[in-house]
Motif scaffolding. Structure first.
Motif, short mmCIF file in Angstrom:
data_model
loop_
_atom_site.label_atom_id
_atom_site.label_comp_id
_atom_site.label_asym_id
_atom_site.label_seq_id
_atom_site.Cartn_x
_atom_site.Cartn_y
_atom_site.Cartn_z
N VAL A 287 2.23 6.84 -6.79
CA VAL A 287 1.27 7.69 -7.08
C VAL A 287 1.97 9.47 -6.79
N LYS A 288 2.44 9.37 -5.76
CA LYS A 288 3.09 10.83 -5.36
C LYS A 288 4.04 11.27 -6.30
N ARG B 160 0.96 -1.32 -0.01
CA ARG B 160 -0.06 0.10 -0.01
C ARG B 160 0.93 1.30 0.06
N GLU B 161 1.97 1.13 0.74
CA GLU B 161 2.70 2.42 0.81
C GLU B 161 3.58 2.63 -0.48
N ASP C 271 8.08 15.00 2.02
CA ASP C 271 6.90 15.13 3.08
C ASP C 271 7.30 15.63 4.43
N ARG D 257 10.96 5.99 -1.18
CA ARG D 257 10.44 6.40 0.34
C ARG D 257 11.67 7.21 1.01
N TRP E 260 2.69 1.72 -3.49
CA TRP E 260 1.63 2.13 -4.36
C TRP E 260 1.59 3.68 -3.95
N ARG E 261 1.48 4.12 -2.81
CA ARG E 261 1.27 5.67 -2.49
C ARG E 261 2.40 6.39 -3.13
#
Length: 660
Positions: free
Chosen positions: A33-34, A26-27, A399, A392, A29-30
């Motif tokens: 997208v980002k 999930r991370e 972020d 990441r 994929w996030r």
């Protein structure tokens, strides 16, 4: 507001804590997208590359047919049927020689456009010529990727487009990370390894290319190729559904096998990048401290430390190769068994006359073609693990690192700053409080000093003026305007800073003075140098203001470097001048000259000096004495000396002379 500041400081202190947690899909994929905005801004190049890829694929899918036609229709003499008959009969008729000529011309055109099938397309790439397996070397290639699947005209065009696209994506992300580091709170650099920051900017930013090519474009291209091949095979072998079903079964087999190793690949990719950044951090720190290493004769020890970090990076890479090797060992026997059975089945069909030798060649060609896209489709998730681990680390910066901005409650500062006021200010780093209850005011036309024992918080206090450090309580106001209502850049344009540790670049003296005032004229530079007492020694140098400085101004004395730093601050004509122990490296005569300069400057601006020497303190209009984490007393040097025992003890401990 204080709660928000504390939360932001907490994020800065725990910037990389989340990188230690397992990376879930999930991370991942996030993160993909980002990262997409860094690709989508180059839509035109993306569209051109996609067009070249899919046009080339169309030619590629047609390349197995000429050999089938030569075997079945030219050599064996079978009549053309189906789509080949519709295309070639009007061109070549029923003549075998004409048919051979048409097929040959098609192959020549294909070679010109996309090159030889399965040729060495990487010859068109721009990868760095290095056989190293360290993460830095691998990602350096990612940052320069310009290769193509083809090596003909389309391959050349696609390589050029890919080089341009890769560099633009990588550069935009690299610049974004670099700017975020520059704009991050200074508190971050208390714990941040500079080598790790460099690794993130230079190498982790290169993850964006593989994410797009392997995670987006390659799967789409492979799906297109797989679907088109299946359509062709279904039409050609409609009476042999087993052949089509067998080809389709390879896809889930490879996909399942690759997904089983996804987590291990992600975790090891993260480890590779951390090991790579550790090597750079270890090397950077030791080069920066080379004088200390030489002074204590620790060259061998520090060489061994860097060598150990480098070998740890290589071992991390070899562990990744071991995981991939196990993946191949697990899947290869199953794939080989299926291929062996497929060959046996097809040969039996030739024997019984259900298919021809040309069909065998066609199937073998398509099988070879489909092996790569099936591997890409099934292994997409596994192939982007290393890139996702890099992303990441990139998004940890994007972020979490952000400098405070104005909250919009004020229109900003007036024409000139006349007053600076601290009201109940508390400042700290994370949960550690340095100062509290700080209340003091300063006005234009006076020179004030901050005094106190080393480590009492003087530098922290002056760092709060340009918002390098944010107060956790209280307010800092310029002419009554809360500093948090003004953008940091607006404040810093009005404040001139001279740091305790001189900060000079390996450029000319003139460029160093002009830093921050790019539009200043040569006359302005010389005037600022004269005001700082630097003009005399600069003009004695052989190249004068054009003299090139070594690393951090190594060619100048400490006092000379300090004067250049003061000249740089004065050139901006600031309304507030902050100097952190400017007289510390100066002899008494130079200190006296500097005090005269600062006294003259204070006639129409606020001059703040962090000082220990009694002579500097006595020259100031007021002294704010920091003791026990707050402003314990204020007044002139003489007044504090006569009334405050702690001030007397401080001066005695610092070695300053106390007049009778």
């Amino acid at each position: 507001m204080p709660d928000a500041i504390a939360q932001r400081d907490s994020r800065a202190n725990l910037l990389y804590a989340d990188e230690q947690a397992p990376l879930t899909w999930r991370e991942a994929w996030r993160l993909l997208v980002k990262s997409w905005p860094f690709v989508s801004r180059y839509r035109r190049l993306v569209a051109i590359k996609c067009a070249l890829v899919f046009i080339s694929l169309t030619f590629f899918l047609m390349t197995p047919w000429p050999l089938k036609i030569v075997i079945d229709n030219v050599i064996d003499g079978h009549p053309l049927t189906g789509v080949p008959a519709a295309i070639l009969t009007p061109l070549a008729g029923t003549s075998r020689s004409g048919l051979l000529l048409a097929v040959t011309l098609f192959l020549v055109l294909t070679v010109i456009l996309i090159g030889m099938v399965h040729g060495e397309a990487q010859a068109l790439g721009t990868n760095v010529n290095s056989d190293g397996l360290d993460q830095a070397g691998i990602t350096a290639n990612d940052a320069n990727d310009g290769s193509s699947l083809w090596n003909g005209l389309f391959g050349y065009l696609e390589s050029r487009v890919t080089i341009n696209l890769t560099q633009r994506m990588n550069q935009s992300l690299r610049t974004a990370i670099y700017e975020r580091f520059l704009r991050s709170p200074l508190a971050l650099y208390a714990d941040q390894k500079i080598g790790d920051a460099v690794f993130r900017v230079m190498y982790d930013s290169a993850s964006i290319g593989p994410v797009f090519y392997r995670g987006v474009l390659a799967p789409i291209m492979s799906v297109f190729m797989f679907v088109m091949a299946m359509i062709v095979l279904s039409a050609q072998f409609s009476n042999e559904p087993v052949i089509v079903v067998g080809a389709i079964l390879f896809l889930p087999l490879i996909a399942i096998g690759s997904s089983l190793f996804g987590r291990a690949l992600r975790a090891q990719s993260q480890s590779m990048r951390e090991s790579g950044s550790n090597v750079m951090a270890a090397f950077e720190e030791r080069v920066a401290q080379v004088q200390l290493i030489k002074a204590y004769g620790q060259e061998s020890r520090e060489t061994a430390a860097v060598d150990a970090a480098s070998w740890a990076s290589y071992r991390s890479t070899f562990r990744m190769l071991a995981i991939i090797f196990v993946l191949v060992i697990v899947l290869a026997p199953v794939c080989c068994a299926l291929i062996g059975y497929a060959l046996y089945y097809l040969m039996m069909q030739v024997i019984v006359g259900r298919i021809t030798l040309g069909d065998i060649v066609l199937l073998a060609s398509y099988g070879s073609m489909l092996a790569n896209p099936m591997a890409i489709i099934g292994g997409t998730w596994a192939s982007v693990q290393a890139s996702v681990a890099g992303l990441r680390r990139v998004h940890s910066v994007l972020d979490n690192l952000a400098e405070p901005v104005a909250d919009g409650r004020s229109n900003g500062l007036g024409a000139r700053i006349r007053n600076l006021e601290f009201s109940g200010v508390a400042i700290g780093y994370g949960a550690t409080a340095v100062l509290s209850g700080v209340t003091m005011s300063m006005r234009a036309g006076e020179m004030v000093a901050l005094a106190g024992a080393s480590g009492c918080g003087k530098t922290t206090l002056i760092n709060s003026i340009p918002r390098f450090v944010e107060p956790s309580a209280g307010t800092i106001a310029f002419d009554g305007v809360d500093s948090r209502a003004v953008a940091p850049d607006s404040i810093r344009a009005r404040v001139g800073f001279v740091f305790q540790n001189e900060a000079l670049f390996s450029t000319s003296i003139e460029d160093n003075i002009r830093y921050g005032s790019a539009g200043a004229s040569k006359a302005d530079v010389r005037e600022a140098a004269a005001m700082a007492g630097a003009a005399e020694f600069i003009e004695r140098l052989p190249d004068g203001y054009s003299t090139m400085l070594g690393r951090r101004g190594a060619r100048l004395s400490v006092g000379q470097k300090q004067r250049i730093a003061i000249a740089r601050a004065l050139l901006r004509r600031p309304e507030i001048i902050v100097l952190d122990e400017p007289a510390a490296p100066l002899d008494p005569a130079s200190e006296s000259a500097l005090i005269e300069t600062l006294t003259a400057l204070a006639c129409d601006r606020i001059v703040i000096i962090v000082a220990h020497r009694a002579g500097t303190l006595a020259a100031c209009d007021r002294v704010f004495f920091i003791h026990d984490g707050t402003i314990a007393a204020s007044g002139t040097h003489g007044h504090l000396l006569a009334t405050n025992r702690d001030y007397q003890a401080y001066l005695a401990q610092s070695g300053a002379e106390i007049p009778a």
